[in-house]
Design a protein around this motif. Structure first.
Motif, PDB file in Angstrom:
ATOM      1  N   THR A  99     -36.521  44.216  32.054  1.00 46.28           N
ATOM      2  CA  THR A  99     -35.291  44.287  32.836  1.00 46.28           C
ATOM      3  C   THR A  99     -34.255  43.311  32.305  1.00 46.28           C
ATOM      4  O   THR A  99     -33.066  43.637  32.187  1.00 46.28           O
ATOM      5  CB  THR A  99     -35.585  43.986  34.313  1.00 46.28           C
ATOM      6  N   THR A 100     -34.688  42.109  31.970  1.00 45.67           N
ATOM      7  CA  THR A 100     -33.764  41.110  31.429  1.00 45.67           C
ATOM      8  C   THR A 100     -33.127  41.597  30.134  1.00 45.67           C
ATOM      9  O   THR A 100     -31.904  41.459  29.932  1.00 45.67           O
ATOM     10  CB  THR A 100     -34.497  39.781  31.185  1.00 45.67           C
ATOM     11  N   MET A 101     -33.920  42.183  29.251  1.00 45.63           N
ATOM     12  CA  MET A 101     -33.377  42.656  27.986  1.00 45.63           C
ATOM     13  C   MET A 101     -32.420  43.832  28.214  1.00 45.63           C
ATOM     14  O   MET A 101     -31.394  43.950  27.530  1.00 45.63           O
ATOM     15  CB  MET A 101     -34.518  43.040  27.039  1.00 45.63           C
ATOM     16  N   ARG A 102     -32.715  44.686  29.167  1.00 44.28           N
ATOM     17  CA  ARG A 102     -31.801  45.787  29.499  1.00 44.28           C
ATOM     18  C   ARG A 102     -30.490  45.249  30.074  1.00 44.28           C
ATOM     19  O   ARG A 102     -29.407  45.778  29.781  1.00 44.28           O
ATOM     20  CB  ARG A 102     -32.464  46.740  30.486  1.00 44.28           C
ATOM     21  N   LEU A 103     -30.572  44.203  30.869  1.00 45.43           N
ATOM     22  CA  LEU A 103     -29.358  43.594  31.419  1.00 45.43           C
ATOM     23  C   LEU A 103     -28.513  42.963  30.311  1.00 45.43           C
ATOM     24  O   LEU A 103     -27.282  43.058  30.317  1.00 45.43           O
ATOM     25  CB  LEU A 103     -29.731  42.541  32.462  1.00 45.43           C
ATOM     26  N   LEU A 104     -29.169  42.322  29.350  1.00 47.78           N
ATOM     27  CA  LEU A 104     -28.441  41.737  28.223  1.00 47.78           C
ATOM     28  C   LEU A 104     -27.702  42.801  27.425  1.00 47.78           C
ATOM     29  O   LEU A 104     -26.606  42.556  26.902  1.00 47.78           O
ATOM     30  CB  LEU A 104     -29.416  40.989  27.312  1.00 47.78           C
ATOM     31  N   LEU A 105     -28.282  43.993  27.342  1.00 48.34           N
ATOM     32  CA  LEU A 105     -27.710  45.069  26.527  1.00 48.34           C
ATOM     33  C   LEU A 105     -26.831  46.021  27.329  1.00 48.34           C
ATOM     34  O   LEU A 105     -26.434  47.075  26.824  1.00 48.34           O
ATOM     35  CB  LEU A 105     -28.833  45.845  25.837  1.00 48.34           C
ATOM     36  N   GLY A 106     -26.547  45.673  28.583  1.00 51.11           N
ATOM     37  CA  GLY A 106     -25.657  46.499  29.388  1.00 51.11           C
ATOM     38  C   GLY A 106     -26.251  47.823  29.816  1.00 51.11           C
ATOM     39  O   GLY A 106     -25.525  48.714  30.266  1.00 51.11           O
ATOM     40  N   LEU A 107     -27.569  47.964  29.708  1.00 51.08           N
ATOM     41  CA  LEU A 107     -28.216  49.211  30.119  1.00 51.08           C
ATOM     42  C   LEU A 107     -28.471  49.244  31.618  1.00 51.08           C
ATOM     43  O   LEU A 107     -28.700  50.316  32.185  1.00 51.08           O
ATOM     44  CB  LEU A 107     -29.543  49.380  29.356  1.00 51.08           C
TER      45      LEU A 107
ATOM     46  N   MET B  95     -37.317  42.470  43.816  1.00 50.19           N
ATOM     47  CA  MET B  95     -36.504  41.555  43.018  1.00 50.19           C
ATOM     48  C   MET B  95     -37.114  41.472  41.625  1.00 50.19           C
ATOM     49  O   MET B  95     -38.117  40.798  41.412  1.00 50.19           O
ATOM     50  CB  MET B  95     -36.461  40.173  43.666  1.00 50.19           C
ATOM     51  N   ALA B  96     -36.530  42.184  40.663  1.00 53.09           N
ATOM     52  CA  ALA B  96     -37.073  42.214  39.306  1.00 53.09           C
ATOM     53  C   ALA B  96     -36.729  40.950  38.536  1.00 53.09           C
ATOM     54  O   ALA B  96     -37.557  40.433  37.774  1.00 53.09           O
ATOM     55  CB  ALA B  96     -36.550  43.443  38.555  1.00 53.09           C
ATOM     56  N   VAL B  97     -35.509  40.447  38.704  1.00 46.25           N
ATOM     57  CA  VAL B  97     -35.060  39.214  38.054  1.00 46.25           C
ATOM     58  C   VAL B  97     -34.331  38.394  39.105  1.00 46.25           C
ATOM     59  O   VAL B  97     -33.492  38.925  39.845  1.00 46.25           O
ATOM     60  CB  VAL B  97     -34.118  39.508  36.865  1.00 46.25           C
ATOM     61  N   HIS B  98     -34.654  37.104  39.178  1.00 48.95           N
ATOM     62  CA  HIS B  98     -34.102  36.283  40.253  1.00 48.95           C
ATOM     63  C   HIS B  98     -33.514  34.983  39.717  1.00 48.95           C
ATOM     64  O   HIS B  98     -34.233  34.115  39.212  1.00 48.95           O
ATOM     65  CB  HIS B  98     -35.188  35.964  41.287  1.00 48.95           C
ATOM     66  N   ASP B  99     -32.202  34.862  39.772  1.00 49.38           N
ATOM     67  CA  ASP B  99     -31.492  33.617  39.468  1.00 49.38           C
ATOM     68  C   ASP B  99     -31.957  33.038  38.121  1.00 49.38           C
ATOM     69  O   ASP B  99     -32.271  31.859  38.009  1.00 49.38           O
ATOM     70  CB  ASP B  99     -31.714  32.594  40.582  1.00 49.38           C
TER      71      ASP B  99
ATOM     72  N   THR C 273     -27.291  42.604  39.733  1.00 49.06           N
ATOM     73  CA  THR C 273     -26.956  42.472  41.148  1.00 49.06           C
ATOM     74  C   THR C 273     -26.095  41.233  41.344  1.00 49.06           C
ATOM     75  O   THR C 273     -25.184  41.209  42.182  1.00 49.06           O
ATOM     76  CB  THR C 273     -28.243  42.364  41.992  1.00 49.06           C
ATOM     77  N   ALA C 274     -26.384  40.199  40.549  1.00 43.82           N
ATOM     78  CA  ALA C 274     -25.593  38.962  40.571  1.00 43.82           C
ATOM     79  C   ALA C 274     -25.802  38.253  39.244  1.00 43.82           C
ATOM     80  O   ALA C 274     -26.734  38.535  38.499  1.00 43.82           O
ATOM     81  CB  ALA C 274     -26.019  38.072  41.736  1.00 43.82           C
ATOM     82  N   GLY C 275     -24.904  37.308  38.940  1.00 42.85           N
ATOM     83  CA  GLY C 275     -25.033  36.524  37.718  1.00 42.85           C
ATOM     84  C   GLY C 275     -24.485  37.237  36.497  1.00 42.85           C
ATOM     85  O   GLY C 275     -23.909  38.332  36.585  1.00 42.85           O
ATOM     86  N   THR C 276     -24.670  36.610  35.343  1.00 45.26           N
ATOM     87  CA  THR C 276     -24.107  37.135  34.099  1.00 45.26           C
ATOM     88  C   THR C 276     -25.139  37.129  32.984  1.00 45.26           C
ATOM     89  O   THR C 276     -26.070  36.323  32.975  1.00 45.26           O
ATOM     90  CB  THR C 276     -22.896  36.298  33.647  1.00 45.26           C
TER      91      THR C 276
ATOM     92  N   THR D 188     -29.551  38.056  38.225  1.00 44.01           N
ATOM     93  CA  THR D 188     -30.374  38.618  39.288  1.00 44.01           C
ATOM     94  C   THR D 188     -30.270  40.130  39.262  1.00 44.01           C
ATOM     95  O   THR D 188     -29.186  40.688  39.072  1.00 44.01           O
ATOM     96  CB  THR D 188     -29.914  38.092  40.666  1.00 44.01           C
ATOM     97  N   LYS D 189     -31.415  40.800  39.445  1.00 48.33           N
ATOM     98  CA  LYS D 189     -31.435  42.256  39.526  1.00 48.33           C
ATOM     99  C   LYS D 189     -32.487  42.684  40.538  1.00 48.33           C
ATOM    100  O   LYS D 189     -33.663  42.338  40.410  1.00 48.33           O
ATOM    101  CB  LYS D 189     -31.743  42.880  38.164  1.00 48.33           C
ATOM    102  N   SER D 190     -32.039  43.410  41.550  1.00 44.09           N
ATOM    103  CA  SER D 190     -32.961  43.930  42.553  1.00 44.09           C
ATOM    104  C   SER D 190     -32.888  45.439  42.577  1.00 44.09           C
ATOM    105  O   SER D 190     -31.841  46.043  42.326  1.00 44.09           O
ATOM    106  CB  SER D 190     -32.630  43.357  43.941  1.00 44.09           C
ATOM    107  N   TYR D 191     -34.032  46.042  42.870  1.00 41.68           N
ATOM    108  CA  TYR D 191     -34.133  47.483  43.062  1.00 41.68           C
ATOM    109  C   TYR D 191     -34.640  47.691  44.480  1.00 41.68           C
ATOM    110  O   TYR D 191     -35.843  47.617  44.740  1.00 41.68           O
ATOM    111  CB  TYR D 191     -35.093  48.107  42.058  1.00 41.68           C
ATOM    112  N   GLY D 192     -33.722  47.898  45.409  1.00 44.80           N
ATOM    113  CA  GLY D 192     -34.120  47.974  46.803  1.00 44.80           C
ATOM    114  C   GLY D 192     -34.656  46.628  47.258  1.00 44.80           C
ATOM    115  O   GLY D 192     -33.988  45.604  47.147  1.00 44.80           O
ATOM    116  N   ASP D 193     -35.887  46.637  47.759  1.00 48.99           N
ATOM    117  CA  ASP D 193     -36.507  45.397  48.225  1.00 48.99           C
ATOM    118  C   ASP D 193     -37.224  44.643  47.112  1.00 48.99           C
ATOM    119  O   ASP D 193     -37.754  43.552  47.341  1.00 48.99           O
ATOM    120  CB  ASP D 193     -37.519  45.703  49.345  1.00 48.99           C
TER     121      ASP D 193
END
Length: 302
Positions: free
Chosen positions: A42-50, A15-19, A54-57, A8-13
């Motif tokens: 956003t998902t690919m940036r999260l995978l690469l640690g960029l 929700m870019a990626v949810h569960d 907000t939650a999850g792995t 999960t990744k949110s930017y303020g209000d």
């Protein structure tokens, strides 16, 4: 292997990626699809640690990117083909990356040969076309001979030969047991490249599974019948109560299969020049499944 769990990744209000939970297996080419604004980048940036979840792995080869001991040897990623120092040559760019990651200098020349840039290796990257930059970006992903590869729109700027080459390259990398994860808006090309699919919309998982199963969701589109004896075939179809349309000197029949149509044509004395099932496509299945998840839609024609 790539794996997300409850990502999960949110930017303020917003929700870019949810569960988001999915897996991209080793030895497979996995396509990553979704409408604009679906959360793919956003998902690919999260995978690469960029970005930080907000939650999850989000794990690569069982670990978060930031915990990888040799990142370039584990994962190669192409998110932006234009990222390079314009004053450096292609060879210098790759040698710099090799030196900072403990890789042998010769590896730069090896990957330049793999992507077909050895003849322009001394040319400054600022003078490269978009297609050449794509090849340089792909060379960068291969530099550490990684187990996992991520590509975002890898065929942008490539000519038909280049598109064919990158498709073969991905298949070859997967055949070596690597994980290949590729995002693209070019659905016909993706249909020829990916074996598995992850489809998201509005940050949520819509589908994970094989390409074959996804396309079959579009269902059959009927059977196309072409005959020089159109009047006889039309009469036979009407007497049988079949549902059909006519197009381009042919009939498209939606309520009879090929076997039944072949027998019907024989009985009617209609010679067949074509009898071909019209199956679904990736594009049809994608549009049907993501219609409610499309954030930006166009209006009707004027």
């Amino acid at each position: 292997m790539l794996e997300t769990r409850g990502l999960t990744k949110s930017y303020g209000d917003t929700m870019a990626v949810h569960d988001l939970t999915f897996t991209a297996e080793a030895g497979r080419v996995t396509g990553f699809l979704g409408p604009n604004g679906a959360g793919k980048s956003t998902t690919m940036r999260l995978l690469l640690g960029l970005d930080t979840p907000t939650a999850g792995t989000a794990h690569i080869d069982g670990r978060p990117y930031r915990e990888l001991r040799d990142p370039l040897r584990t994962v190669g990623a192409l998110l932006d083909a234009t990222w390079r120092h314009p004053g450096r040559s292609a060879r210098s760019h790759l040698r710099w990356l090799a030196a900072t990651n403990g890789l042998p200098e010769r590896r730069a020349d090896e990957v330049l040969g793999l992507v077909g840039l050895d003849s322009v290796s001394k040319k400054r990257a600022g003078e490269f076309s978009l297609g050449m930059l794509q090849r340089l970006g792909i060379a960068t992903t291969l530099l550490g001979d990684p187990k996992v590869l991520l590509f975002d729109e890898p065929v942008n700027g490539l000519d038909p030969e280049g598109v064919h080459w990158i498709r073969q390259l991905m298949h070859a990398l997967a055949a070596e047991g690597r994980t290949v994860f590729v995002s693209s808006h070019l659905l016909p090309e993706m249909e020829q490249t990916a074996q598995d699919l992850v489809v998201i919309g509005r940050g949520r998982l819509i589908y994970q599974g094989t390409m074959k199963d996804f396309v079959e969701r579009a269902g059959s589109r009927g059977v196309r019948v072409r005959t020089p004896h159109a009047d006889a075939m039309r009469t036979a179809l009407r007497e049988r109560g079949a549902e059909f349309t006519e197009e381009a000197n042919a009939f498209v029949v939606s309520t009879l299969d090929s076997d039944a149509l072949g027998e019907l044509a024989f009985t009617a004395g209609a010679t067949l020049h074509e009898l071909s099932p019209l199956t679904g496509s990736l594009e049809q299945a994608y549009l049907e499944l993501t219609g409610d998840a499309t954030e930006f839609t166009t209006g009707g024609s004027r």
